[in-house]
Design a protein around this motif. Structure first.
Motif, mmCIF file in Angstrom:
data_model
loop_
_atom_site.group_PDB
_atom_site.id
_atom_site.type_symbol
_atom_site.label_atom_id
_atom_site.label_comp_id
_atom_site.label_asym_id
_atom_site.label_seq_id
_atom_site.Cartn_x
_atom_site.Cartn_y
_atom_site.Cartn_z
ATOM 1 N N ILE A 15 12.571 20.048 36.755
ATOM 2 C CA ILE A 15 11.578 20.530 35.778
ATOM 3 C C ILE A 15 10.609 19.407 35.431
ATOM 4 O O ILE A 15 9.383 19.571 35.492
ATOM 5 C CB ILE A 15 12.296 21.041 34.511
ATOM 6 N N LEU A 16 11.168 18.220 35.093
ATOM 7 C CA LEU A 16 10.318 17.095 34.683
ATOM 8 C C LEU A 16 9.413 16.648 35.823
ATOM 9 O O LEU A 16 8.235 16.348 35.618
ATOM 10 C CB LEU A 16 11.183 15.930 34.214
ATOM 11 N N ILE A 73 6.576 19.207 36.298
ATOM 12 C CA ILE A 73 5.598 19.070 35.206
ATOM 13 C C ILE A 73 4.777 17.799 35.397
ATOM 14 O O ILE A 73 3.550 17.808 35.277
ATOM 15 C CB ILE A 73 6.319 19.044 33.840
ATOM 16 N N GLY A 74 5.457 16.699 35.754
ATOM 17 C CA GLY A 74 4.760 15.427 35.892
ATOM 18 C C GLY A 74 3.710 15.469 36.988
ATOM 19 O O GLY A 74 2.572 15.037 36.790
ATOM 20 N N LEU A 91 4.842 11.749 29.250
ATOM 21 C CA LEU A 91 6.034 12.297 28.590
ATOM 22 C C LEU A 91 7.074 12.722 29.615
ATOM 23 O O LEU A 91 8.274 12.489 29.421
ATOM 24 C CB LEU A 91 5.643 13.491 27.716
ATOM 25 N N SER A 92 6.629 13.324 30.732
ATOM 26 C CA SER A 92 7.619 13.769 31.710
ATOM 27 C C SER A 92 8.256 12.556 32.394
ATOM 28 O O SER A 92 9.450 12.589 32.723
ATOM 29 C CB SER A 92 6.984 14.707 32.726
ATOM 30 N N LEU A 150 0.821 14.302 28.920
ATOM 31 C CA LEU A 150 1.929 15.147 29.398
ATOM 32 C C LEU A 150 2.653 14.461 30.553
ATOM 33 O O LEU A 150 3.894 14.458 30.614
ATOM 34 C CB LEU A 150 1.377 16.500 29.831
ATOM 35 N N CYS A 151 1.876 13.838 31.450
ATOM 36 C CA CYS A 151 2.472 13.132 32.585
ATOM 37 C C CYS A 151 3.360 11.983 32.094
ATOM 38 O O CYS A 151 4.505 11.825 32.545
ATOM 39 C CB CYS A 151 1.352 12.611 33.472
ATOM 40 N N SER A 154 -3.679 15.745 29.670
ATOM 41 C CA SER A 154 -2.720 15.924 30.767
ATOM 42 C C SER A 154 -2.043 14.617 31.116
ATOM 43 O O SER A 154 -0.874 14.604 31.503
ATOM 44 C CB SER A 154 -3.396 16.482 32.020
ATOM 45 N N THR A 156 16.918 10.857 31.671
ATOM 46 C CA THR A 156 17.981 11.411 32.512
ATOM 47 C C THR A 156 18.617 10.338 33.376
ATOM 48 O O THR A 156 19.720 10.519 33.862
ATOM 49 C CB THR A 156 17.437 12.518 33.430
ATOM 50 N N GLY A 165 10.862 11.449 30.152
ATOM 51 C CA GLY A 165 12.014 12.341 30.284
ATOM 52 C C GLY A 165 12.870 11.956 31.478
ATOM 53 O O GLY A 165 14.102 11.951 31.405
ATOM 54 N N ILE A 166 12.221 11.588 32.598
ATOM 55 C CA ILE A 166 12.988 11.168 33.782
ATOM 56 C C ILE A 166 13.768 9.892 33.485
ATOM 57 O O ILE A 166 14.930 9.744 33.876
ATOM 58 C CB ILE A 166 12.040 10.994 34.988
#
Lengths: 163, 372
Positions: free
Chosen positions: A10-11, A14-15, A40-41, A37-38, A34, A48, A44-45
């Motif tokens: 998902i990340l 989105i990225g 942020l993803s 947003l990039c 955008s 994880t 997120g990675i």
């Protein structure tokens, strides 16, 4: 590890989509959004991958600091209300970007990556601190980098200052 | 793994394997709903407290018609604003205009995921707790900027620009005053910081508390720092062009941010959920309400500052004091014997008073000059 796989895909999607939107959107302000947003993803990675400190710093520095500065700079451009339409340099920019992508891709595919077999750390902050400030730590390079950035900022101020 | 079960949730993890997403999803769903309800209830309480409290301080009654003591007024206001027509300006950037309140609200809500209401956070007792809070709260700025730009209105844009200038400046003393607490507690995790407070850190860090309170109030644009929505200058600042549900969301953000700052102050400086007799979550709520009452008090006492005074206060007053406070805290953590906590309390209060008096002699805000 099904949860992590799902989260990664998902990340990642989105990225990549956000990164493409940064390039293809005509409106500069939306491009900057955008880009956020990039960032942020990517954060997120990092989360994880058990790099929670790095993820938080990514959000703090890139989303909270650099993106805000980019948006502030956009506010100072002309025709901001119409989204600052782009100029005629699209073809040269495309060529430069393709060359850069080729170099990065070639490097990525031809590097023998070392895979660590160690388990991810449970508490990252203490280990980062001892790497930074402990015996043989990296505090000197960090300080030198900070001084370099400060010198660059001072240089920029001197260059643009009115007499 | 960045999440860990709070409270008594070990049962979940025994029934289902820890890797199974379903168990995590249930945990997430239940506690997210609890947190949303908590935030909404306390925000309504805050609005009531602010309007009634300011009414009393300004020698008037405040809303007193609906329900006992006007307690139902926030509910009526919420219903009113939700069923209002949603207006979007013709030349607005529709997508950005729509997304702005959501982008501003989501991070504010995410802060509460790590706040410990009792021993252990509800959603995630992060090892990097306070860093997460600082990082996430900086995302809200983007939402405000989106609102200012997406409205296609000069007043909105000016309000958003002022907000960003304030946030970028006040973030520095805010974070520096947090570091003092982290030094004493020896952890970034909010629950560990609460557990370390046998003496509330407001006694060990009086100057840090003062700096954090001022910088926090400026960060969330509460009066006297409410320049970005200064009604007399900018109509309503960045949310001038918002109505209906989106306006309600911005209103909610304003008070949810106040609630978040009050929760962080409670956790860092006032001992969090710790206290005798009463249950921990009740102590937490009581302390949060007291902190918010002080915010209301400052709001109705002090006049709004000018933009140059706002910047001068951040860079010339708060930043040097935060650095000095950090230095003194570092020396004390290294050199002060643990057996003498009362000595360090008196010393720190004396240092705080001397420094504040000294700095207010050294520079007065703007000296009456206007320079931006």
């Amino acid at each position: 590890m099904i949860g992590f796989d799902v989260a990664f895909w998902i990340l990642a999607i989105i990225g990549v989509i956000a990164a493409l939107m940064v390039v293809f959107l005509r409106n500069v302000f939306r491009s900057a959004l955008s880009l956020i947003l990039c960032f942020l993803s990517v954060a997120g990675i990092y989360f994880t991958l058990s790099a929670d400190f790095l993820g938080a710093v990514q959000i703090l520095v890139y989303v909270g600091g650099i993106s805000v500065l980019i948006i502030l700079a956009i506010m100072l451009t002309r025709e901001v209300q119409r989204g600052s339409p782009s100029n005629k340099l699209r073809i040269p920019a495309f060529i430069v970007a393709i060359v850069f992508l080729g170099v990065v891709g070639y490097t990525l595919l031809n590097t023998p990556w070392q895979l660590s077999t160690a388990a991810p750390l449970e508490h990252t902050t203490a280990n980062i601190a001892s790497k930074l400030l402990g015996e043989g730590g990296f505090i000197l390079p960090v300080e030198i980098a900070a001084t370099l950035l400060l010198a660059a900022i001072l240089g920029a101020i001197v260059l643009v200052r009115e007499k | 793994m960045i999440t860990s079960p709070g409270l008594n949730l070990e049962q979940y993890w025994q029934i289902l394997p820890p890797d199974w997403p379903g168990g995590f999803l249930w945990h997430w769903l239940v506690f997210t709903i609890i947190i949303i309800v908590f935030v909404l209830l306390l925000v309504m309480g805050y609005i009531w407290l602010e309007r009634r409290g300011m009414g009393r301080m300004q020698a008037r009654l405040g809303p007193n018609r609906l329900g006992p003591f006007g307690l139902l007024q926030p509910v009526a206001d919420a219903v009113k604003v939700l069923i209002k027509e949603d207006l979007v300006p013709t030349n607005a950037d529709k997508v950005v205009h729509l997304l702005a309140p959501i982008v501003a609200f989501t991070p504010t809500l995410m802060i509460f995921a790590v706040v410990p209401f009792q021993n252990g956070a509800l959603l995630a007792d992060l090892n990097i707790g306070i860093l997460y809070v600082v990082a996430i709260s900086s995302v809200s700025t983007v939402g405000v900027f989106m609102a200012g730009w997406g409205s296609n209105n000069k007043y909105s844009l000016l309000g958003a620009m002022r907000n960003v200038a304030a946030v970028v400046s006040y973030e520095i003393p805010l974070v520096l005053s947090i570091i003092g607490v982290v030094l004493i507690a020896g952890s970034l995790s909010l629950n560990q910081i609460v557990l370390a407070q046998d003496i509330p850190f407001i006694l060990l860090q009086p100057l840090g508390f003062l700096l954090f309170f001022i910088a926090g109030c400026a960060e969330i644009n509460r009066s006297p720092f409410d320049l970005m929505e200064a009604d007399s200058e900018l109509v309503a600042g960045f949310h001038t062009e918002y109505s209906g549900m989106k306006f309600a969301l911005f209103y909610l953000v304003e008070y949810a941010e106040a609630l978040a700052i009050a929760s962080i102050i409670t956790t860092l400086f006032l001992g969090g959920w710790r206290g005798p007799l009463l249950p921990p979550w009740l102590w937490f709520v009581i302390k949060v309400i007291i902190v918010f009452f002080v915010m209301v008090w400052t709001r109705s006492t002090l006049p709004r500052v000018r933009i140059d005074q706002l910047m001068a206060l951040a860079w010339k007053f708060l930043l040097p004091l935060a650095l000095i406070n950090l230095l003194i805290t570092g020396i004390q953590v290294l050199a002060w014997p643990d057996a003498l906590p009362w000595g360090v309390i008196f010393l720190n209060f004396a240092i705080a008073v001397v420094l504040v008096l000294l700095w207010s002699k050294l520079f007065k805000l703007g000296w009456g000059r206007v320079e931006v």
